[in-house]
Design a protein around this motif. Structure first.
Motif, PDB file in Angstrom:
ATOM      1  N   GLY A  60      -7.296   3.122  -8.183  1.00 52.07           N
ATOM      2  CA  GLY A  60      -6.112   2.018  -6.358  1.00 52.07           C
ATOM      3  C   GLY A  60      -5.103   2.673  -5.949  1.00 52.07           C
ATOM      4  O   GLY A  60      -5.276   1.998  -4.840  1.00 52.07           O
ATOM      5  N   TYR A  61      -4.756   2.947  -6.963  1.00 50.43           N
ATOM      6  CA  TYR A  61      -3.374   4.259  -6.501  1.00 50.43           C
ATOM      7  C   TYR A  61      -3.393   5.183  -5.700  1.00 50.43           C
ATOM      8  O   TYR A  61      -3.333   5.664  -5.114  1.00 50.43           O
ATOM      9  CB  TYR A  61      -2.599   4.545  -8.159  1.00 50.43           C
ATOM     10  N   TYR A  62      -4.752   5.944  -6.379  1.00 52.49           N
ATOM     11  CA  TYR A  62      -5.443   6.730  -5.298  1.00 52.49           C
ATOM     12  C   TYR A  62      -5.733   6.226  -3.862  1.00 52.49           C
ATOM     13  O   TYR A  62      -5.447   6.817  -2.923  1.00 52.49           O
ATOM     14  CB  TYR A  62      -7.312   7.160  -5.794  1.00 52.49           C
ATOM     15  N   ALA A  63      -6.219   4.920  -3.888  1.00 50.21           N
ATOM     16  CA  ALA A  63      -6.755   4.545  -2.800  1.00 50.21           C
ATOM     17  C   ALA A  63      -5.527   4.053  -1.624  1.00 50.21           C
ATOM     18  O   ALA A  63      -5.849   4.263  -0.691  1.00 50.21           O
ATOM     19  CB  ALA A  63      -7.624   2.926  -2.495  1.00 50.21           C
ATOM     20  N   ASP A  64      -4.503   3.817  -2.504  1.00 54.31           N
ATOM     21  CA  ASP A  64      -3.529   3.289  -1.909  1.00 54.31           C
ATOM     22  C   ASP A  64      -2.684   4.468  -1.585  1.00 54.31           C
ATOM     23  O   ASP A  64      -2.241   4.335  -0.273  1.00 54.31           O
ATOM     24  CB  ASP A  64      -2.157   2.286  -2.489  1.00 54.31           C
ATOM     25  N   THR A  65      -3.012   5.569  -1.928  1.00 48.78           N
ATOM     26  CA  THR A  65      -1.589   6.908  -1.480  1.00 48.78           C
ATOM     27  C   THR A  65      -2.302   7.233   0.236  1.00 48.78           C
ATOM     28  O   THR A  65      -1.262   8.155   0.170  1.00 48.78           O
ATOM     29  CB  THR A  65      -1.641   7.796  -2.747  1.00 48.78           C
ATOM     30  N   ARG A  66      -3.566   7.983  -0.209  1.00 49.74           N
ATOM     31  CA  ARG A  66      -4.465   8.747  -0.038  1.00 49.74           C
ATOM     32  C   ARG A  66      -5.202   7.428   1.554  1.00 49.74           C
ATOM     33  O   ARG A  66      -4.736   7.852   2.732  1.00 49.74           O
ATOM     34  CB  ARG A  66      -6.221   8.830  -0.407  1.00 49.74           C
ATOM     35  N   ARG A  67      -5.050   6.530   1.928  1.00 48.11           N
ATOM     36  CA  ARG A  67      -4.611   6.016   3.011  1.00 48.11           C
ATOM     37  C   ARG A  67      -3.406   6.123   3.330  1.00 48.11           C
ATOM     38  O   ARG A  67      -3.188   5.487   4.650  1.00 48.11           O
ATOM     39  CB  ARG A  67      -4.674   3.844   2.106  1.00 48.11           C
ATOM     40  N   ALA A  68      -2.232   6.107   2.844  1.00 44.33           N
ATOM     41  CA  ALA A  68      -0.527   5.952   3.629  1.00 44.33           C
ATOM     42  C   ALA A  68      -1.095   7.793   4.038  1.00 44.33           C
ATOM     43  O   ALA A  68      -0.459   7.698   5.080  1.00 44.33           O
ATOM     44  CB  ALA A  68       0.176   6.229   2.656  1.00 44.33           C
ATOM     45  N   PHE A  69      -1.660   8.374   3.690  1.00 43.64           N
ATOM     46  CA  PHE A  69      -1.422  10.237   3.445  1.00 43.64           C
ATOM     47  C   PHE A  69      -2.634  10.607   3.584  1.00 43.64           C
ATOM     48  O   PHE A  69      -3.066  11.402   2.351  1.00 43.64           O
ATOM     49  CB  PHE A  69      -0.701  11.101   2.879  1.00 43.64           C
ATOM     50  N   PRO A  70      -3.317  10.206   4.614  1.00 48.03           N
ATOM     51  CA  PRO A  70      -4.776  10.887   4.651  1.00 48.03           C
ATOM     52  C   PRO A  70      -5.248  12.505   3.863  1.00 48.03           C
ATOM     53  O   PRO A  70      -5.936  12.647   3.315  1.00 48.03           O
ATOM     54  CB  PRO A  70      -5.663  10.143   5.046  1.00 48.03           C
ATOM     55  N   ASP A  71      -4.246  13.375   4.863  1.00 44.56           N
ATOM     56  CA  ASP A  71      -4.426  14.588   4.627  1.00 44.56           C
ATOM     57  C   ASP A  71      -3.186  15.296   2.513  1.00 44.56           C
ATOM     58  O   ASP A  71      -2.852  16.638   3.307  1.00 44.56           O
ATOM     59  CB  ASP A  71      -3.474  15.508   6.144  1.00 44.56           C
ATOM     60  N   GLN A  72      -2.954  14.549   2.719  1.00 42.36           N
ATOM     61  CA  GLN A  72      -1.989  14.877   1.403  1.00 42.36           C
ATOM     62  C   GLN A  72      -2.176  15.837   0.568  1.00 42.36           C
ATOM     63  O   GLN A  72      -3.685  16.421   0.556  1.00 42.36           O
ATOM     64  CB  GLN A  72      -2.148  13.874   0.283  1.00 42.36           C
TER      65      GLN A  72
END
Length: 185
Positions: A60-72
């Motif tokens: 869930g953390y991965y999904a949330d952070t990459r939804r916010a910052f897909p190019d992280q």
């Protein structure tokens, strides 16, 4: 082994490889590979006082952070070893194209200096990634990208402030507030 004794070189090299693979696989969004670096996945984010414990929470953390910052992405600054951890200083970069918690997308980029402790147990299992950073630095960069002369950006700014206030009201995870002083003798 004591707090004053580093493990042998082959152990340090194995830890370093695991951590570098972990970073690389995060950028590739290869979540199964990242999760395989832990027997039990756990991220501790000290800035927000949140813990993501277990596979479901970490995914869930991965999904949330990459939804916010897909190019992280990460730019490693320094790599250090301790008796029970690998300590990595790095720049975290990304463009906010989705919600960051309760903060709506700003389209802004950030480049934030961070430190992550990859903590290992006595069996050389990665037991946690504990991340330290200045959350205000991230927010300042994201909100600073908004043009306060544009009504649309002013509306985003207002929503972001409301989102930050909602996020500020959350209780910190007790796993990060209930600590025991180390044995120093």
């Amino acid at each position: 082994m004591t707090a004053f004794t580093l493990p042998p070189e082959h152990v340090l090299r194995a830890r370093q490889k695991l951590v570098l693979d972990h970073f690389h696989d995060e950028v590739r969004h290869a979540w199964d590979d990242v999760l395989a670096t832990f027997p039990h996945p756990r991220y501790e984010l000290v800035a927000s006082m949140t813990v993501h414990d277990g596979e479901e929470a970490v995914r869930g953390y991965y999904a949330d952070t990459r939804r916010a910052f897909p190019d992280q992405d990460h730019e490693i600054i320094a790599f250090r070893h301790s008796a029970d951890a690998v300590i990595v200083e790095f720049w975290l970069t990304g463009t906010q194209l989705g919600p960051y918690g309760a903060i709506p997308a700003t389209g802004g980029r950030h480049r934030t200096r961070m430190t992550a402790y990859f903590v290992f147990d006595e069996h050389e299992n990665l037991v946690a990634e504990r991340i330290y950073f200045d959350q205000l630095s991230v927010l300042r960069q994201l909100l600073g990208s908004l043009d306060r002369r544009k009504p649309r950006d002013l509306l985003t700014l207002a929503r972001a402030v409301i989102g930050m206030l909602r996020m500020a009201g959350r209780e910190p995870d007790p796993a990060l507030t209930t600590t025991t002083p180390p044995e120093l003798s």
